[in-house]
Design an enzyme around this catalytic site. Structure first.
Site, PDB file in Angstrom:
ATOM      1  N   GLY A  12      67.605  64.620  20.004  1.00  0.00           N
ATOM      2  CA  GLY A  12      68.153  65.367  18.877  1.00  0.00           C
ATOM      3  C   GLY A  12      67.405  65.196  17.571  1.00  0.00           C
ATOM      4  CB  SER A  13      63.992  64.174  16.556  1.00  0.00           C
ATOM      5  OG  SER A  13      63.164  65.038  17.275  1.00  0.00           O
ATOM      6  CG  ASN A  14      63.311  69.691  16.881  1.00  0.00           C
ATOM      7  OD1 ASN A  14      62.618  70.214  16.009  1.00  0.00           O
ATOM      8  ND2 ASN A  14      62.788  69.109  17.953  1.00  0.00           N
ATOM      9  CE  LYS A  65      72.454  78.741  33.338  1.00  0.00           C
ATOM     10  NZ  LYS A  65      71.105  78.551  33.678  1.00  0.00           N
ATOM     11  CG  MET A  90      65.647  69.577  28.256  1.00  0.00           C
ATOM     12  SD  MET A  90      64.228  70.604  27.768  1.00  0.00           S
ATOM     13  CE  MET A  90      63.190  69.395  27.003  1.00  0.00           C
ATOM     14  NE  ARG A  91      72.285  72.414  31.598  1.00  0.00           N
ATOM     15  CZ  ARG A  91      72.249  71.949  32.843  1.00  0.00           C
ATOM     16  NH1 ARG A  91      72.324  72.792  33.854  1.00  0.00           N
ATOM     17  NH2 ARG A  91      72.142  70.661  33.080  1.00  0.00           N
ATOM     18  CG  LEU A  92      66.184  79.125  32.691  1.00  0.00           C
ATOM     19  CD1 LEU A  92      66.031  79.938  33.976  1.00  0.00           C
ATOM     20  CD2 LEU A  92      65.500  79.836  31.535  1.00  0.00           C
ATOM     21  CG  ASN A 107      63.826  77.292  23.213  1.00  0.00           C
ATOM     22  OD1 ASN A 107      64.393  76.224  22.999  1.00  0.00           O
ATOM     23  ND2 ASN A 107      62.844  77.410  24.098  1.00  0.00           N
ATOM     24  CG  HIS A 109      58.275  75.552  24.785  1.00  0.00           C
ATOM     25  ND1 HIS A 109      59.032  74.982  25.792  1.00  0.00           N
ATOM     26  CD2 HIS A 109      56.998  75.531  25.218  1.00  0.00           C
ATOM     27  CE1 HIS A 109      58.235  74.643  26.787  1.00  0.00           C
ATOM     28  NE2 HIS A 109      56.999  74.956  26.470  1.00  0.00           N
TER      29      HIS A 109
END
Ligand code: GAR
Length: 192
Positions: A12-14, A65, A90-92, A107, A109
């Site tokens: 969670g640094s972002n 999902k 980390m999930r679509l 997002n 990346h």
């Protein structure tokens, strides 16, 4: 002021960088919810300290999902979330969420997409002996890191680069770029 939700799975640094930008009034937004798919993630500790509400779930506890995303949508609506920033989630994202927040999910990346999509983009860049990597912020669609690109910043990979040093460079860039781009998107009306 827009209500934004942040999705994260790990350190969670972002998330922290966004919290601090809001605090410093560099980002005119309210973080209304942190959505986290990992009860052990350090980002939850950060959210607790920042007094940001969380929705934590374990995907394996749901039949599909669609079911857990429906639950996420319910939580987002309860908090009036208008915009979603994925920050190490980390999930679509599936159709249930995309339908509700079409064009309002972004997002970050750690590569110059379309190079090195998916997991461990930093490891992929090093393994490929790439000379450049970087950071991409993009809108989310149904693919894996495939949505329309909003911004990219290039980062040189030195000959003696290590995973740690590259990660540090990438994260330093991410922590400045993400809050600034969110501010740009929210003030130009995205998320309405
Ligand atoms: C960030 O570097 C982000 O770009 C990456 O995960 C890291 C999360 O770090 N995201 C992806 O790889 C998405 N495919 P953080 O939890 O410290 O913010």
């Amino acid at each position: 002021m827009k209500n934004i939700a942040i999705f994260a799975s790990g350190s969670g640094s972002n998330f922290q960088a966004i919290v601090e930008a809001v605090r410093a009034e560099e980002l005119a937004a309210k973080i209304c919810l942190l959505v986290c798919d990992n009860p052990k993630a350090y980002v939850l500790e950060r959210a607790r300290k920042a007094r940001i509400p969380t929705f934590v779930f374990q995907p394996r506890e749901y039949a599909s999902k669609e079911e857990f995303e429906q639950q996420i949508v319910t939580q987002l609506k309860e908090r009036n979330a208008e915009f979603i920033a994925l920050a190490g989630y980390m999930r679509l994202v599936g159709p249930t969420l995309l339908r509700e927040y079409e064009g309002r999910i972004v997002n970050i990346h750690p590569s110059l997409l379309p190079e090195f999509p998916g997991k461990d983009a930093i490891g992929q860049a090093l393994a490929a002996n790439a000379k450049w990597s970087g950071v991409t912020i993009h809108f989310v669609d149904q693919g894996m890191d495939t949505g329309p690109i909003i911004v990219q910043e290039r980062i040189r990979i030195a000959d003696d680069e290590t995973r740690e040093s590259l990660q540090r460079k990438i994260q330093d860039t991410e922590h400045k770029l993400y809050p600034a781009i969110l501010q740009m998107l929210l003030t130009r009306g995205e998320g309405k």
